[in-house]
Design a protein around this motif. Structure first.
Motif, short mmCIF file in Angstrom:
data_model
loop_
_atom_site.label_atom_id
_atom_site.label_comp_id
_atom_site.label_asym_id
_atom_site.label_seq_id
_atom_site.Cartn_x
_atom_site.Cartn_y
_atom_site.Cartn_z
N ALA A 3 0.82 -1.21 0.00
CA ALA A 3 0.00 0.00 0.00
C ALA A 3 0.86 1.26 0.00
O ALA A 3 1.84 1.37 0.74
CB ALA A 3 -0.91 0.01 1.21
N CYS A 4 0.47 2.21 -0.84
CA CYS A 4 1.09 3.53 -0.86
C CYS A 4 0.74 4.23 0.45
O CYS A 4 -0.40 4.17 0.91
CB CYS A 4 0.55 4.33 -2.05
SG CYS A 4 1.03 6.06 -2.06
N ASP A 5 1.72 4.88 1.06
CA ASP A 5 1.49 5.56 2.33
C ASP A 5 0.59 6.79 2.18
O ASP A 5 0.06 7.28 3.18
CB ASP A 5 2.81 5.98 2.98
CG ASP A 5 3.60 4.77 3.52
OD1 ASP A 5 3.00 3.69 3.67
OD2 ASP A 5 4.81 4.94 3.77
N ARG A 6 0.40 7.30 0.96
CA ARG A 6 -0.45 8.48 0.76
C ARG A 6 -1.86 8.11 0.32
O ARG A 6 -2.84 8.49 0.93
CB ARG A 6 0.17 9.41 -0.27
CG ARG A 6 1.45 10.04 0.21
CD ARG A 6 1.47 11.54 0.02
NE ARG A 6 2.63 12.09 0.69
CZ ARG A 6 3.82 12.23 0.11
NH1 ARG A 6 3.98 11.89 -1.14
NH2 ARG A 6 4.83 12.71 0.80
N CYS A 7 -1.98 7.36 -0.81
CA CYS A 7 -3.30 7.09 -1.38
C CYS A 7 -3.85 5.72 -1.01
O CYS A 7 -5.04 5.46 -1.17
CB CYS A 7 -3.29 7.26 -2.90
SG CYS A 7 -2.35 5.98 -3.78
N GLY A 8 -3.00 4.82 -0.53
CA GLY A 8 -3.45 3.49 -0.12
C GLY A 8 -3.53 2.48 -1.24
O GLY A 8 -3.76 1.30 -1.00
N GLU A 9 -3.33 2.90 -2.50
CA GLU A 9 -3.36 1.97 -3.63
C GLU A 9 -2.15 1.04 -3.56
O GLU A 9 -1.07 1.44 -3.16
CB GLU A 9 -3.34 2.73 -4.96
CG GLU A 9 -4.59 3.51 -5.25
CD GLU A 9 -5.80 2.61 -5.48
OE1 GLU A 9 -5.65 1.56 -6.16
OE2 GLU A 9 -6.89 2.96 -4.99
N ARG A 10 -2.34 -0.21 -4.00
CA ARG A 10 -1.24 -1.17 -4.02
C ARG A 10 -0.34 -0.92 -5.23
O ARG A 10 -0.83 -0.66 -6.33
CB ARG A 10 -1.77 -2.59 -4.05
CG ARG A 10 -2.53 -2.94 -2.77
CD ARG A 10 -2.89 -4.38 -2.68
NE ARG A 10 -1.75 -5.24 -2.38
CZ ARG A 10 -1.18 -5.37 -1.18
NH1 ARG A 10 -1.62 -4.66 -0.18
NH2 ARG A 10 -0.18 -6.21 -1.00
N ALA A 11 0.95 -0.97 -5.01
CA ALA A 11 1.92 -0.77 -6.07
C ALA A 11 3.09 -1.72 -5.84
O ALA A 11 3.49 -1.92 -4.69
CB ALA A 11 2.41 0.68 -6.10
N GLU A 12 3.61 -2.31 -6.91
CA GLU A 12 4.78 -3.18 -6.77
C GLU A 12 6.01 -2.37 -6.35
O GLU A 12 6.80 -2.81 -5.54
CB GLU A 12 5.07 -3.91 -8.08
CG GLU A 12 4.10 -5.02 -8.38
CD GLU A 12 4.46 -5.76 -9.65
OE1 GLU A 12 5.39 -5.36 -10.37
OE2 GLU A 12 3.78 -6.77 -9.92
N ARG A 13 6.18 -1.19 -6.91
CA ARG A 13 7.33 -0.34 -6.58
C ARG A 13 6.83 0.93 -5.91
O ARG A 13 5.88 1.56 -6.35
CB ARG A 13 8.12 0.03 -7.83
CG ARG A 13 9.35 0.87 -7.49
CD ARG A 13 10.30 1.00 -8.63
NE ARG A 13 10.90 -0.25 -9.04
CZ ARG A 13 11.98 -0.80 -8.46
NH1 ARG A 13 12.56 -0.20 -7.47
NH2 ARG A 13 12.47 -1.93 -8.92
N ARG A 14 7.49 1.26 -4.78
CA ARG A 14 7.20 2.51 -4.07
C ARG A 14 8.51 3.25 -3.85
O ARG A 14 9.55 2.65 -3.67
CB ARG A 14 6.53 2.22 -2.72
CG ARG A 14 5.20 1.51 -2.84
CD ARG A 14 4.59 1.20 -1.49
NE ARG A 14 5.52 0.37 -0.71
CZ ARG A 14 5.48 0.26 0.62
NH1 ARG A 14 4.57 0.92 1.31
NH2 ARG A 14 6.33 -0.50 1.26
N TRP A 15 8.43 4.57 -3.89
CA TRP A 15 9.61 5.43 -3.71
C TRP A 15 9.51 6.17 -2.39
O TRP A 15 8.43 6.51 -1.92
CB TRP A 15 9.71 6.43 -4.85
CG TRP A 15 10.13 5.80 -6.13
CD1 TRP A 15 11.39 5.71 -6.62
CD2 TRP A 15 9.28 5.15 -7.08
NE1 TRP A 15 11.39 5.05 -7.81
CE2 TRP A 15 10.11 4.69 -8.13
CE3 TRP A 15 7.91 4.91 -7.16
CZ2 TRP A 15 9.61 4.01 -9.22
CZ3 TRP A 15 7.41 4.23 -8.25
CH2 TRP A 15 8.26 3.79 -9.26
#
Length: 84
Positions: free
Chosen positions: A58-70
């Motif tokens: 989960a993205c810490d901002r929008c909550g959407e799942r992503a394989e890569r996060r920065w």
């Protein structure tokens, strides 16, 4: 062919075996982790700029799942939320 050399040839001139052993055993406080010289020098340890998860995270901002996060500050964010 290179000459065989002892590891002692590469040690600092003022370093003794006792100094080396003390640094490797964590010091006198009984801590089993090695002493960290970078803390004394004011050097911050490296921090990864991105992470990758096969199942996504989960993205810490929008909550959407992503394989890569920065990393954006203290948050790990997807490409859409990253401030490029």
């Amino acid at each position: 062919m290179a000459d065989d050399r002892s590891l002692d040839d590469f040690a600092a001139p003022d370093e003794t075996d006792a100094d080396s052993d003390a640094a490797n055993d964590g010091g006198a406080d009984g801590d089993s982790s090695p002493a960290r010289s970078d803390d004394a020098d004011g050097v911050e340890p490296a921090v990864a700029t991105s992470t990758w998860h096969a199942d996504g995270a989960a993205c810490d901002r929008c909550g959407e799942r992503a394989e890569r996060r920065w990393r954006d500050g203290d948050a790990l964010v997807c490409a859409d939320c990253a401030s490029w």
